[in-house]
Design an enzyme around this catalytic site. Structure first.
Site, short mmCIF file in Angstrom:
data_model
loop_
_atom_site.label_atom_id
_atom_site.label_comp_id
_atom_site.label_asym_id
_atom_site.label_seq_id
_atom_site.Cartn_x
_atom_site.Cartn_y
_atom_site.Cartn_z
CB VAL A 61 7.31 -10.25 1.14
CG1 VAL A 61 6.24 -10.11 0.07
CG2 VAL A 61 7.97 -8.91 1.43
CE1 TYR A 62 2.03 -10.70 -1.06
CE2 TYR A 62 0.45 -12.42 -0.56
CZ TYR A 62 1.13 -11.65 -1.48
OH TYR A 62 0.90 -11.84 -2.82
#
Length: 346
Positions: A61-62
């Site tokens: 998700v980064y």
């Protein structure tokens, strides 16, 4: 650089772990956290490796996959020896707005493992972590899926992030009941200004011999020494100016900063190094994740491994940052004191 075993495994990880949340700078919160691109990422990864850091933590998700892509390209460009690196990533958060684009279902875990491997340009992931709690998916389904990706060879070990103590213990029980791979690590927020983890999670991980990976060890920069008071916005471009996270009791935090500042001045080091040294001195901390927006920050954080606090200094900082008593902790301590000393006969 010192190395610790990752929980009950035979795997050694460096006491500092290179965090990659500052890589990519996608829209939303990610551009406030950091927007390092390929050349800067390459420089950080090479510096960390040369400093003895063998542990790198990222997440799908980064920056919505950009962090993994930048890290994977850095590892390829720098041609670092794969067998000397421990690469960790995660899934659970939203990767898209489709019905199954998040969570810990078998469907999502299988898809995200493969997607992370592709972005990282790797054949396997050393440590794969669930990135939080999914209230909809039973642990049996998630742990069964994680067990299968371990058996497939795509993942070596599994870990978790940001769960309550009862959830961690329940997951370990499910794994034991079904013969699934067990979680070996807990990634959690823990700082001298935020010691809530000590109430329930630390005793659990000590009892179950789980590794502790600390995220945001400087409380989003609040413990860097660059802030002078609770209402101080910090230097220009400071992350907390636009993204005031994680949640911190700022009055308590600045009492800690005030206590650490003289120790830093005596050693001619930064307050940040004292905050990191306090964490590194805790026997239950396996690795502290450092994420930097610049090489200056990274160099300063890595230098914390050379700071050795005395027993008296650690006790002073422990006293300043001590959590207020809370039930049932104080009752357990009171009732357990009669067993604290072995019996004797005069």
């Amino acid at each position: 650089m010192r190395y610790h075993l990752l929980g009950q495994t035979g795997l050694y990880v460096s006491e500092l772990c290179l965090g990659t949340m500052t890589y990519g700078g996608a829209k939303g919160i990610w551009e406030n956290i950091g927007s390092l691109q390929q050349d800067a990422v390459n420089e950080q990864v090479q510096f960390a490796f040369d400093a003895g850091i063998n542990f790198i933590d990222t997440a799908n998700v980064y920056s919505l996959g950009k962090s993994e892509m930048l890290l994977g390209q850095a590892l390829k460009t720098l041609a670092l020896p794969r067998e000397q690196l421990i690469v960790a990533t995660k899934s659970t958060g939203s990767m898209d707005e489709t019905p199954n684009g998040r969570g810990q279902s078998r469907h999502h875990i299988f898809h995200q493992v493969d997607a992370s491997l592709k972005r990282l340009q790797l054949d396997y992931i050393d440590l794969y972590q669930i990135h939080g709690f999914d209230p909809l998916t039973p642990f049996e389904e998630s742990l069964g899926a994680l067990h299968d990706v371990v058996r497939s060879g795509r993942v070596r070990y599994i870990g978790l992030c940001n769960l309550a103590a009862w959830q961690i213990m329940k997951a370990l029980g499910v794994s034991a009941q079904h013969g699934f791979a067990k979680f070996v690590s807990v990634q959690a927020y823990y700082t001298i200004a935020g010691r809530d983890l000590e109430r329930e999670v630390v005793p659990l991980l000590q009892d179950q011999k789980l590794a502790l990976m600390v995220w945001s060890p400087l409380a989003g920069g609040l413990l860097s020494g660059k802030y002078k008071a609770a209402d101080d916005k910090g230097p220009p471009g400071a992350r907390r100016t636009t993204f005031d996270f994680p949640l911190v009791d700022k009055e308590r935090a600045f009492k800690c900063v005030d206590a650490m500042r003289p120790l830093a001045q005596q050693r001619q080091v930064s307050v940040a190094q004292i905050a990191l040294a306090w964490l590194l001195a805790k026997p239950f901390v396996s690795s502290v994740i450092i994420g930097a927006r610049s090489m200056e920050q990274l160099r300063d954080n890595v230098a914390a491994t050379r700071v050795q606090l005395t027993g008296d200094e650690i006790k002073m900082l422990d006293d300043v940052s001590q959590l207020p008593p809370e039930y049932p902790g104080w009752m357990l301590a009171f009732q357990g004191q009669y067993r604290a000393k072995p019996p004797s006969k005069e």
